[in-house]
Design an enzyme around this catalytic site. Structure first.
Site, PDB file in Angstrom:
ATOM      1  N   GLU A 186      29.692  36.871  22.207  1.00  0.00           N
ATOM      2  CA  GLU A 186      29.707  36.540  23.633  1.00  0.00           C
ATOM      3  C   GLU A 186      30.209  35.111  23.845  1.00  0.00           C
ATOM      4  O   GLU A 186      30.090  34.544  24.927  1.00  0.00           O
ATOM      5  CB  GLU A 186      28.312  36.712  24.247  1.00  0.00           C
ATOM      6  CG  GLU A 186      27.965  38.158  24.583  1.00  0.00           C
ATOM      7  CD  GLU A 186      27.966  39.081  23.388  1.00  0.00           C
ATOM      8  OE1 GLU A 186      27.316  38.736  22.377  1.00  0.00           O
ATOM      9  OE2 GLU A 186      28.627  40.135  23.429  1.00  0.00           O
ATOM     10  N   ASN A 235      31.408  43.594  19.149  1.00  0.00           N
ATOM     11  CA  ASN A 235      32.261  43.866  20.301  1.00  0.00           C
ATOM     12  C   ASN A 235      33.449  42.913  20.357  1.00  0.00           C
ATOM     13  O   ASN A 235      33.373  41.793  19.879  1.00  0.00           O
ATOM     14  CB  ASN A 235      31.442  43.720  21.591  1.00  0.00           C
ATOM     15  CG  ASN A 235      30.927  42.306  21.762  1.00  0.00           C
ATOM     16  OD1 ASN A 235      30.017  41.890  21.051  1.00  0.00           O
ATOM     17  ND2 ASN A 235      31.495  41.554  22.682  1.00  0.00           N
ATOM     18  N   ASP A 279      30.835  46.728  25.680  1.00  0.00           N
ATOM     19  CA  ASP A 279      30.063  45.920  24.730  1.00  0.00           C
ATOM     20  C   ASP A 279      29.357  46.783  23.698  1.00  0.00           C
ATOM     21  O   ASP A 279      28.212  46.532  23.337  1.00  0.00           O
ATOM     22  CB  ASP A 279      29.032  45.019  25.445  1.00  0.00           C
ATOM     23  CG  ASP A 279      28.279  44.136  24.457  1.00  0.00           C
ATOM     24  OD1 ASP A 279      28.909  43.601  23.544  1.00  0.00           O
ATOM     25  OD2 ASP A 279      27.046  43.995  24.597  1.00  0.00           O
TER      26      ASP A 279
END
Lengths: 232, 630
Positions: B223, B307, B349
């Protein structure tokens, strides 16, 4: 990758510029009072303390007035900057906290004054707040104004007199709210009747177009750092 | 190739629906029927042993627990059987202690040479308990003092998933992207190696796996625009032997002469570059923050990749290889033998980092060497672990975003109107971003032949937004709100038959079942819940045998071991947090519904059910529970 940060900032500004143009194109300059507001200088060197406790002689906290407090346009821009600098990823789109602490409660580890928040952004904080260097002063102060408008600052220093007025088109609501696919994010576009309406209701300004002057009158001219070194 | 007859089951309706989906704006009622587990059973169902087996290379159980997933096949199975379905109801607390840390405790304790080792969340202290004392006592505490700024680049609480023991050393990762080795006897640091840079958003949370004298570790930060990698460190010196990236040129992914992918989609030169917009692979994610398995017969290690970043898929046209994938490498060189992408060009994700359980399954009249993966995208996959071929993939949760897996191409068949993108709000996405199942490892019993899967029942709505890459800050580009899936509960615990390819029984949980699972030869299966229960079930029927109320919610991985007194103990860390418990661990405000990547919306009431607080609990049958001698 350090140089990548500068590049990324540049990208952020380029994109913001585009947003700004889109939002403000062909505007009467009077409609954008915040651009003429005098930005505080010296925020990085002003003495500041983050404890209400002082040893020996008590001296008042250094304060700095933020000319963007309560300015609708500045708050909208501050919101956009808050998103662009990825503040939302750590503090929540409406300041509820995430990786970092919430910003809409009354609990401020490093202080809730404008200068405290400014310094937290510029200097970083040891438990994970990165230091944002190289961001223009006016952008920083707009972010500060937006953060304080979440309502987390103690009542006696409430920075967001326009908060009630803003509620209808809440700038804290991410991208116009998730709940409505047909209405994507409003980027503070003054063409939006919603924004124009809010403008008129911002205290203490009367008519639209006079907000800037009202703001300027309300906010004292520099020096913005008051009471410094009072204890010395 | 032998194909399972049921394998085509999901394809037929999908063709019809694919045609229907092309029409664009459709009435909701005409949407495809979501995939669901067939005939959702309730506890009480009993199945004959499925015939699934643990591979022969797994050594006989010595009553210790040397690595988080127990063995290289990732079974989390113990052959200890003192605690069984008859007496589990009498389990009592044998000893307990606070870890002194409040954040989410996801680690598994390690037990070796009559000592238990516990890694805490940040600040990543290592506690050693002398099990020969009665009750056991702290032997030493190692405090690595990682850079506290690392907390700012930990997406989903400052967790750590555990340590591994090798040759007199406890090896684990620090949040500030270092790997350390600590002398298991003295608690002295043997080496500390910097593996990544928090200023690029890198952190480390996964539990290492030791293979052939090498500690395999990987980074976190999907992220934060991190480039994912796995690296091998010499257990004795901490020197890096090799590092294989998940993205970028073949030379850096370590794709060379040995590379033989099963599917055409994974064949080609420099796919880690060409399946991305220019340069994007440098910040495209694919981190290696989950589990690693090893088959010594095939000499292959298996690891997943996370991801792609950002979540907004419009920022990264292409398949984004090799994110959301599983990769088989040679342990000594890192050379890739095969790779398979669970979710090419991931839209939701769906990290591909879950445990790879290595099982031998009776398929088509013979035993196949398989890799069983309860995957984030909601399917239990069975892969041929020699080749990477998908033998079957069946939904274990409610799935609305895919029609099934196309066995010819290996790709999920996507539901057109569930495609996420810039400025587009997509509702009713199931499973949600944490997947049908997140990192929480399942457990396999060769006695029942069942895989015990703790998992989620979450859906979400997602809107893609502009993502702005600034090194060291979040790089997500999505507004998400999660909510409970069908039934209104947020978690499930499922006993899955990997041969019959169906759930045998399921237990619904109020909150995501975010703890690991443990199953024993006593046919008792253990797991914990976020509303502060540690439970023992009958592994055959799912009937609850016992529960214990912990001080804080359980998201740790239970283990079992034989103490120096010959008694079987069960240990688990409590201490709520992690992504699912972020609202409690981080003191988040419930009104910010998109916070914690949308998890807050689904967990607003969690603070009523659990406070913070790290605790180690150890249980045993009554004769030793008082802390005295048997």
């Amino acid at each position: 990758m350090r140089s990548g940060t500068g590049r990324a900032y540049a990208l952020a500004f380029a994109a913001l510029g585009a947003v700004g143009l889109a939002a403000t194109g062909c505007r009467d300059e009077k409609r954008l009072p915040h651009q003429r507001a005098v930005v505080p200088r010296g925020g990085e060197s002003a003495p500041v303390r983050v404890s209400t406790l002082s040893a020996g002689v008590h001296y008042p906290l250094a304060k700095i007035e933020n000319p963007f407090d309560g300015n609708v346009h500045a708050l909208q821009e501050g919101r956009q900057l808050y998103l662009w600098f990825n503040c939302a990823g750590c503090h929540g789109a409406i300041g509820g906290g995430a990786i970092g602490p919430p910003l809409r409660d009354k609990d401020w580890i490093y202080g809730s004054d404008s200068l405290h928040i400014y310094r937290s952004i510029v200097e970083g904080r040891p438990n994970g707040m990165p230091a944002y260097r190289g961001v223009p002063e006016d952008s920083l102060w707009k972010i500060v104004a937006f953060v304080r408008s979440f309502g987390g600052v103690p009542d006696e220093q409430d920075a967001a007199p326009a908060r009630e007025a803003l509620r209808a088109g809440d700038p804290h609501e991410p991208h116009g709210g998730l709940g409505d696919a047909e209405h994507p994010a409003v980027e503070g576009n003054p063409d939006d009747p919603q924004v124009a309406r809010e403008e008129q209701t911002v205290p203490p300004a009367g008519a639209a177009g006079a907000v800037g002057e009202a703001t300027a009158r309300r906010r004292p001219a520099p020096p913005y750092v008051e009471s410094q070194d009072a204890g010395n | 190739m032998v194909r399972l007859p049921a394998g085509t089951l999901l394809l037929a309706p999908s063709l019809v629906l694919a045609l229907g989906g092309a029409g664009g704006c459709k009435d909701r009622s005409s949407e495809h029927k979501p995939l669901s587990v067939r005939d959702i059973p309730v506890p009480g169902s009993v199945a004959a042993p499925s015939g699934a087996r643990v591979p022969a290379f797994v050594p006989a159980d010595d009553g210790q627990w040397l690595m988080a997933l127990k063995d290289h096949a990732a079974t989390r199975y113990s052959s200890l059987e003192q605690i069984n379905t008859e007496n589990a109801g009498q389990l009592q607390l044998a000893w307990s202690v606070s870890t002194g840390v409040l954040r989410g405790h996801e680690a598994a304790p390690v037990v070796v040479n009559n000592t238990m080792y516990v890694v805490t969340p940040f600040p990543n202290d290592l506690l050693a308990f002398d099990l020969t004392r009665s009750p056991p006592a702290l032997k030493w505490k190692y405090e690595p003092k990682p850079d506290r700024a690392a907390q700012g680049v930990a997406c989903c609480d400052v967790v750590n998933r555990g340590a591994a023991y090798a040759n007199g050393k406890i090896i684990y990762n620090l949040l500030d992207a270092h790997t350390v080795a600590v002398d298991a006897e003295t608690g002295q640091e043997v080496w500390r190696t910097k593996m990544g840079d928090i200023n690029r958003g890198e952190s480390m949370t996964m539990a290492p796996l030791v293979v052939k004298g090498l500690a395999l570790v990987g980074n976190s930060g999907g992220e934060f625009g991190v480039r994912g990698w796995i690296a091998a460190l010499d257990v004795e010196t901490g020197q890096e032997r090799w590092r294989g990236y998940s993205t970028g040129p073949d030379a850096e992914v370590l794709i060379g002469d040995e590379y033989r992918p099963f599917y055409a989609q994974d064949t080609g030169k420099d796919l880690g570059v060409t399946t991305w917009p220019p340069q994007h692979w440098q910040i495209g994610g694919g981190t290696v923050w989950g589990w690693i398995s090893y088959d010594p017969d095939l000499d292959l290690v298996y690891h997943g990749t996370g991801n792609p970043g950002p979540w907004n898929p419009d920022a990264r046209p292409g398949d984004n290889k090799f994110t959301a994938a599983v990769i088989a490498r040679r342990p000594m060189t890192g050379s890739v033998v095969w790779a398979y992408q669970w979710s090419p060009h991931d839209l939701y994700d769906y990290d591909g980092i879950n445990e790879n359980v290595l099982l031998d399954l009776p398929i088509g009249g013979g035993m196949r060497k398989t890799l069983v993966r309860p995957e984030r995208n909601g399917f239990v996959y069975v892969l041929d672990r020699a080749t990477g071929e998908v033998l079957s993939a069946d939904p274990f949760v409610h799935v609305t975003v895919t029609h099934g897996i196309d066995y010819k191409t290996g790709r999920p068949i996507e539901v057109a109107d569930k495609k996420t993108g810039q400025g587009k709000l997509v509702r009713d996405i199931c499973p949600a971003a944490p997947g049908g199942k997140d990192w929480q490892p399942s457990s396999f019993s060769p006695r029942t032949g069942l895989l015990y899967i703790p998992h989620n029942n979450l859906c979400m709505e997602m809107e893609g937004t502009e993502a702005n890459y600034i090194a060291g800050t979040p790089y997500v580009g999505a507004n998400v709100r999660m909510f409970p899936g069908p039934g209104g509960h947020r978690g499930e615990f499922t006993a899955w038959d990997p041969v019959a390819r169906r759930a045998i029984w399921k237990i619904e949980e109020k909150w995501p079942a975010w703890s690991g699972a443990l199953v024993t030869a006593g046919d008792v299966v253990f797991y914990g819940t976020m509303d502060r229960w540690f439970k023992a079930l009958d592994a055959r029927t799912g009937k609850e045998l016992w529960r214990f109320q912990t001080a804080s919610g359980v998201i740790g991985q239970p283990i079992t071991y034989r103490g120096p007194d010959g008694v079987q103990y069960v240990a688990v860390l409590a201490g709520v947090g992690g992504w699912a418990g972020a609202i409690v661990a981080g003191g988040l405000l419930p009104e910010d519904e998109t916070s914690a990547l949308g998890m807050v919306n689904a967990t607003k009431e969690l603070p009523k059910d659990t406070p913070q607080g790290g605790m180690l609990y150890v249980f045993a049958l009554p004769r030793v529970a008082a802390g005295g001698t048997p």
